[in-house]
Write a protein that holds these residues in place. Sequence first.
Motif, short mmCIF file in Angstrom:
data_model
loop_
_atom_site.label_atom_id
_atom_site.label_comp_id
_atom_site.label_asym_id
_atom_site.label_seq_id
_atom_site.Cartn_x
_atom_site.Cartn_y
_atom_site.Cartn_z
N LYS A 140 29.62 54.39 23.37
CA LYS A 140 30.95 53.92 23.76
C LYS A 140 31.24 54.20 25.22
O LYS A 140 31.72 53.30 25.95
N LEU A 143 29.06 52.20 27.66
CA LEU A 143 29.51 50.81 27.72
C LEU A 143 30.78 50.68 28.55
O LEU A 143 30.92 49.76 29.37
N TYR A 153 26.75 41.58 32.68
CA TYR A 153 25.33 41.45 32.31
C TYR A 153 24.86 40.02 32.52
O TYR A 153 25.49 39.06 32.08
N TYR A 185 22.51 48.80 29.19
CA TYR A 185 22.81 48.08 27.95
C TYR A 185 21.77 48.39 26.87
O TYR A 185 22.10 48.47 25.68
N VAL A 188 22.87 51.54 25.27
CA VAL A 188 24.03 51.31 24.40
C VAL A 188 23.58 50.72 23.07
O VAL A 188 23.98 51.18 21.98
N ALA A 221 29.50 44.84 22.61
CA ALA A 221 28.49 44.97 23.65
C ALA A 221 27.67 43.69 23.78
O ALA A 221 27.44 43.19 24.88
N SER A 224 29.56 40.85 25.37
CA SER A 224 29.62 40.97 26.83
C SER A 224 28.31 40.60 27.48
O SER A 224 28.28 40.22 28.66
#
Length: 447
Positions: A140, A143, A153, A185, A188, A221, A224
């Motif tokens: 969390k 991110l 991204y 990423y 994450v 995530a 995004s």
Amino acid sequence: MKKLIYIILPLLLVIFSCKKFLDEKSDRSLAIAETLADQQSLLDHYQVLNQADGNAMEMSSTDFYLTDADFSSRLENERNMYTWQRANIFLPDLNEWGNNYRALYRANSVIENLAKIPRIASNAPQWDNVSGQAYFYRAKFILKSLFVWAPAYDAASAGTDLGVPLREGTDFNVPSFRASVEEGYAQVLADLKVSIRCLPPVAVHVIRPSKAAAFGLLARALLSMRRYNEAFLYADSSLQLKSELMDFNSLSPASALPIPRFNVEVLHDSFFTGVPLSNVRAKIDPQLIALYEPNDLRKVIFFNDNKNGTYGFKGSYEGSTTFFGGIAVDEVLLMRAECLARMNRLPEALADLNKLLRNRYKKNTFVDKQSSDQEVVKTMILTERRKELLMRGLRWPDVKRLNREGAGIIFNRVVKGINYSLTPNSTGFVLPIPEQVIELSGMPQNP
């Protein structure tokens, strides 16, 4: 019985008084915590892990505006953040960067401590739950940091774009360096997949992470990252576990705070604060207000009519003047709907959208939305996302990803007759790292 009381007591404390949830623990106590109950206690620290959502994304977004008088009354760093300046936008000691990495350190402490506690048949459920929570929080806060201090991204450049430090341990002697956006990423996604394997489907209370919340955060995530097919799968998995919506017809528009805290839509509770964002200062963008139709109850549930042509926000899922930054069913449902639309599964996408709106309009007034045009359906869903998820810190990453697809969204603010703007995909959508961090670490600053 004593062990049961020890585990449950922190939950009771946060329900009745979040101000004194748990005493602050020293760094030394983080390291020497020995039992699973100790680890759970570290993760139940509400002020560090739930109350730590920063406001930079909302302050930098345009859900709201300040009058010139309110702008002038604010601290210099707040004025700088509001007008997208490139320096002095964070206080030197207490700031969002520090809060994120303090939370990250706590999660890493638990992960390291768990390595010293054998996982055996008798403690496996508790061991897994604690582990899943720690990995959830690490993901969390990485991110959140990527959303604030890294560009959106993009698969073509993520391998070289500068991201944020990925602290995986508690040794302060290990230097920090900025990993790539791709590496950030990847961390994450990996951490959330671990948390999903370990967490229970639904937590004993939404102040703790659950499998449903981890699925939702993973979908956020991936959304995004514009990996929509995968985001759909995880949003769908979350909704399979928990999908209940509030019927806004059951709420009181006359109430100063109509939406109850810990309501049925909340998957994981966390929040942020900010004096400039308060109801008496922050005025909601009038173009946003104009999007709500007369029978849309969100216009009276979300907003306070100031009787002078302006509106303040009162629709926080915190049931207070603080701002919900957690994960809720409405966001997950809209993520699934958007992904379905992008996959050209339009009847399913519209079914999700209409389910949400039937619970948001005056009873017996809503007519289901219909279309066989993919772009029309996608636009409808993105519009409802804009209307449903405001003041949650989500507009900032949304605009960053949508501009990567050519949306051409420009942010504008006028302060004392001067126009400030952020053009699509500009470096202004990547906030500068606090100057003190750059000085101490030697890391490169954002342009």
